[in-house]
Design a protein around this motif. Sequence first.
Motif, PDB file in Angstrom:
ATOM      1  N   ALA A 189    -113.699  22.845  11.655  1.00  0.00           N
ATOM      2  CA  ALA A 189    -115.089  22.853  10.943  1.00  0.00           C
ATOM      3  C   ALA A 189    -115.135  23.885   9.836  1.00  0.00           C
ATOM      4  N   PHE A 190    -114.141  24.660   9.858  1.00  0.00           N
ATOM      5  CA  PHE A 190    -114.210  25.816   8.809  1.00  0.00           C
ATOM      6  C   PHE A 190    -114.363  25.353   7.346  1.00  0.00           C
TER       7      PHE A 190
ATOM      8  N   SER B 258    -111.374  29.326  17.943  1.00  0.00           N
ATOM      9  CA  SER B 258    -109.824  29.103  17.430  1.00  0.00           C
ATOM     10  C   SER B 258    -108.874  30.168  17.958  1.00  0.00           C
TER      11      SER B 258
ATOM     12  N   PHE C  80    -113.613  23.389  16.559  1.00  0.00           N
ATOM     13  CA  PHE C  80    -114.061  24.872  15.735  1.00  0.00           C
ATOM     14  C   PHE C  80    -113.230  25.176  14.526  1.00  0.00           C
TER      15      PHE C  80
ATOM     16  N   SER D 252    -116.406  29.761  14.344  1.00  0.00           N
ATOM     17  CA  SER D 252    -115.186  28.779  14.083  1.00  0.00           C
ATOM     18  C   SER D 252    -113.815  29.482  14.322  1.00  0.00           C
ATOM     19  N   SER D 253    -113.771  30.602  13.743  1.00  0.00           N
ATOM     20  CA  SER D 253    -112.567  31.081  13.857  1.00  0.00           C
ATOM     21  C   SER D 253    -112.190  32.052  15.020  1.00  0.00           C
TER      22      SER D 253
ATOM     23  N   PHE E 255    -120.978  21.197  12.171  1.00  0.00           N
ATOM     24  CA  PHE E 255    -121.194  22.193  11.572  1.00  0.00           C
ATOM     25  C   PHE E 255    -121.780  21.838  10.170  1.00  0.00           C
TER      26      PHE E 255
ATOM     27  N   GLY F 190    -116.356  18.347  14.953  1.00  0.00           N
ATOM     28  CA  GLY F 190    -116.780  19.587  14.597  1.00  0.00           C
ATOM     29  C   GLY F 190    -117.433  19.765  13.114  1.00  0.00           C
ATOM     30  N   GLN F 191    -116.909  18.803  12.245  1.00  0.00           N
ATOM     31  CA  GLN F 191    -117.043  18.951  10.702  1.00  0.00           C
ATOM     32  C   GLN F 191    -118.748  18.371  10.623  1.00  0.00           C
TER      33      GLN F 191
ATOM     34  N   THR G 157    -112.042  17.245  15.151  1.00  0.00           N
ATOM     35  CA  THR G 157    -112.149  17.728  13.904  1.00  0.00           C
ATOM     36  C   THR G 157    -113.337  16.863  13.219  1.00  0.00           C
TER      37      THR G 157
END
Length: 429
Positions: free
Chosen positions: A347-348, A317, A344, A313-314, A296, A292-293, A289
């Motif tokens: 990161a949303f 996943s 991923f 992202s979604s 992104f 990812g964060q 995470t």
Amino acid sequence: MSVELDTIYPARQRRDVGDEEETNSLVQTLAPADTGDAWKLLAGAFVIEASLWGFLLAFGVFQEYYSKQPEFQDESNIAVIGTVSTSIYFLGAPFATPLVKRFQNWQHLMIVGGWALCVVSLVAASFATNITALIATQGFLYGLGFLTLYFPVLSMLNEWFVQRRGLAYGVMYAGGGLSGIGFPFLLEALLSKFGFRTTLRAVAVAQFVLVAPILPLMKGRLPPSSHGTLRMFDLSFLSQPLFYCLAISNLFQGFAFFIPSLYLPSFASALGLSGTMGALLLAVINLATVFGQISFGWLSDRTNNVVLLVFVSSFVSAVATFTLWGFATSIQTLIAYSLIYGWFGGAFVILWTKFGSVLSDDPRSVFSMMAFGRGIGNIALGPISSFLVTGLATSGYGLGKFEPLILYVGSLMLCSSMGIFGWSLKRRR
């Protein structure tokens, strides 16, 4: 009813030369954004995120421990403790944001008060004798304390970072991810050796010691306004179809995102793996995470095509959940899943700030609505997940016991990826 602060200026005819000179002086003395003291504030926000939110990200270890204790093992609402603590923050966003702006002079006091409430809630939870008491203390009170301190921190971060805001949010959120690497192992070891009462008290002491030194760094960039009142949110973004597309995508994500963190330790235990391996999976999710964060967040600063980032992202996943988690029979497969899902799926949330800049001149109102949407999903997540996980672990897809849960997570992540249909709805800014 959602409200936000509106600065009320005296009537134009009453403004004099002195007012104009004061304004010019303010502009000249305002500290520059994205540099210097901005990074000091970000360092403080990083420590708060690591110390307080990182603890929440490791709740799966507590859930596994509580489920095996004689006094709690027959309880069906253990997962509610974790979902309540995180949902308070999300659901309170539309109310906390305008209040923080209205009472700008009290922002530092809110941070101190919220931090103190988090510490006190853990001490109180250490005396709990049933799940209801844990929900009230480790769940509700801790979540309320975090809500109280966190939105003043976000307000200050928005003041100090403008051009690099996405990156700044990524770095701050990474604090929770980095601490989440060590927290699961630490908590698992403490729980095994000392039990939950001593562990909760130890965490409370650690949060006190770690956060106290950085409190002087938590200062806003803008001087408090002497003219403030509350008014309705600027809801102009509600007229844009893209908002509803992104809001629905966010809602689907909110109903599923935290489930792997809550249940992977239990899944590992059902495979016959040790508690340490369950903690390892949480650590991998949190480590992924972090990257990812940050990645992104960096990407969101460089593109307005946020719907593509939503899809990536979604969708990734969803595919990882259906395949890697569903067919997992070894620790290696679960580690691969944790890595991909954390990178991923985790990161949303960093995209919320970009949603705001694309949809509105005041990103905070959009951010609050997205947080509220995730909160709705979070508060329902505990009962839903408890209902989906029934029976004994056997073999086959999802070990039988976890199959409905895995299909639920994958399906909602797939629905969240449908935010890509907002491509044609993008507004040029």
